[in-house]
Design an enzyme around this catalytic site. Sequence first.
Site, PDB file in Angstrom:
ATOM      1  N   ASP A 260       2.416   6.455   3.287  1.00 29.73           N
ATOM      2  CA  ASP A 260       3.212   4.912   2.750  1.00 29.73           C
ATOM      3  C   ASP A 260       5.005   5.372   2.388  1.00 29.73           C
ATOM      4  O   ASP A 260       5.443   5.632   1.583  1.00 29.73           O
ATOM      5  CB  ASP A 260       2.649   4.494   1.620  1.00 29.73           C
ATOM      6  CG  ASP A 260       1.041   4.566   1.884  1.00 29.73           C
ATOM      7  OD1 ASP A 260       0.875   3.533   3.273  1.00 29.73           O
ATOM      8  OD2 ASP A 260       0.665   4.774   0.968  1.00 29.73           O
TER       9      ASP A 260
ATOM     10  N   GLU B 140       0.695  -6.175   1.104  1.00 25.56           N
ATOM     11  CA  GLU B 140       1.651  -4.954   0.428  1.00 25.56           C
ATOM     12  C   GLU B 140       2.920  -4.990   0.806  1.00 25.56           C
ATOM     13  O   GLU B 140       3.171  -5.599   1.655  1.00 25.56           O
ATOM     14  CB  GLU B 140       0.223  -4.286   0.209  1.00 25.56           C
ATOM     15  CG  GLU B 140      -0.878  -3.993   1.981  1.00 25.56           C
ATOM     16  CD  GLU B 140      -1.637  -3.373   2.037  1.00 25.56           C
ATOM     17  OE1 GLU B 140      -2.163  -3.178   0.728  1.00 25.56           O
ATOM     18  OE2 GLU B 140      -2.115  -2.777   2.863  1.00 25.56           O
TER      19      GLU B 140
END
Length: 487
Positions: free
Chosen positions: A15, A172
């Site tokens: 991420d 997302e």
Amino acid sequence: MTSPINPVLPGFHPDPSVCRVGEDYYLACSSFEYFPGIPLLHSRDLVHWTQIGNVLDRPGQLHLPPGTPASGGVYAPTLRYHGGRFWLIVTNVSGGGNFIVTTTDPAGPWSDPLPLPGVHGIDPDLAWDDDDGTCYCTTAGVNQVRLDPETGRTFGEPYPIWSGSPGAKAPEAPHLYRIRDHWYLLLAEGGTERGHAVSIARGPTPAGPFEPCPRNPIVTHRGIDHPIQNTGHADLVQAPDGSWWMVLLGVRPGGGTPGWHVLGRETFLAPVRWDDDGWPVVGEVPVELPPLRWPLYPAAEPPVRDDFDAAELDPRWISPRGRTVDQVTNKVRPGWLTLRSIFVGRRQQHRSCRVRTKIDAAAGTGGLAVRLDDRHRYSIEASEGAVAVHAVVGTLRTVVEKMAVQPGPVVLRIDIVETTGDWDPLAGPDSLTFGIEFFDGTFCALATLDGRYLSTEVAGGFTGRVIGLYATQGTVHADWFDYEPLS
């Protein structure tokens, strides 16, 4: 800018979020159940990175209750620089929800968390409209709300905006950018497994309406035969020379079918150009994987050797859910790390590596472990007069091998070797050999275990392997820790 050496951040660095200040780049990653939380890295070229600290390095900043599960904790930070300060917004799914921390020095210290009770969902993003100063927070889903980042107050109710490609699951990791005359909304979609992808849309305002790129997804490796899979969760950054780059996560599965990735989700780099219609084109699709070569890092980042002579632990040492100075300290026995009822480790960053440590377990039980989570780990453990290899796989807990040794310190060693050669559909990704090293350098192997059981495909979750030291009973001392890449 040098050519990407992918992955630019090998091992458990998922991420990624990146920002640039002058000629310096800073990058933050998810840390999940580990403390300290959110590794913070610095680079001058987007290729060579050095960890300069952790954003959440005080217990008051990061609440991870004792029951925090594997892959709980801290999810998907966004790192930005605005108004002379660094801003980081993130979610603690195990306690506290969304919050912001700030600093003027990315090496720390960072502020105490500012709670955001009006921001719901995970993967929060921050973006400022320089025309009127409004700050927008966009979360997975995809929803957006106006936010005062100084107070945490939100204005109005969250409203839905573009949520990715029709039928694609799990929109997302939203990131919003003002680039020239448009606002661009970058998304991950398709889930963080083999279907992962990156798509983008643009609109006239931060809230849209958004027009999707006709080439979406702009990055995906789904359905192709490629050593990098699960590509997604991206962020964009512009270099001082005007070029654009994308950081994103991916994995490198090994072995046969279905393929097992053991290092976790890693950070990759790809160049970006803009076409005549104003859409980004990722210059390497699929994202390429040049042959890894050592040194992967410049001289500032040699193979890991820690003699525990520094006043404080290196920021790369992490522990599940937290630790205290009573559990981990180098002040009891100078030049040795003292452990009590704790695991402290560093990310495995190479698919083949050798790890060694000198352990004194005269007053306790502990050793060297490879951990994916609490229910999936292998270890070689010393106690006074004995060494044993342990395996924990789900509900199975077993002593694989045991041998008597002379009392006193012992050198424990783990050799991790990637599976190579002709493809075998039943082969695991690697093998892990556990043993002791005598002081004349000879090695006595006790057991070799299949690495697939310490993989995400077996255990589930979002993390990767962490290798380190532990104590289960009493007090254990470690004189040094050595990590040597073999690939």
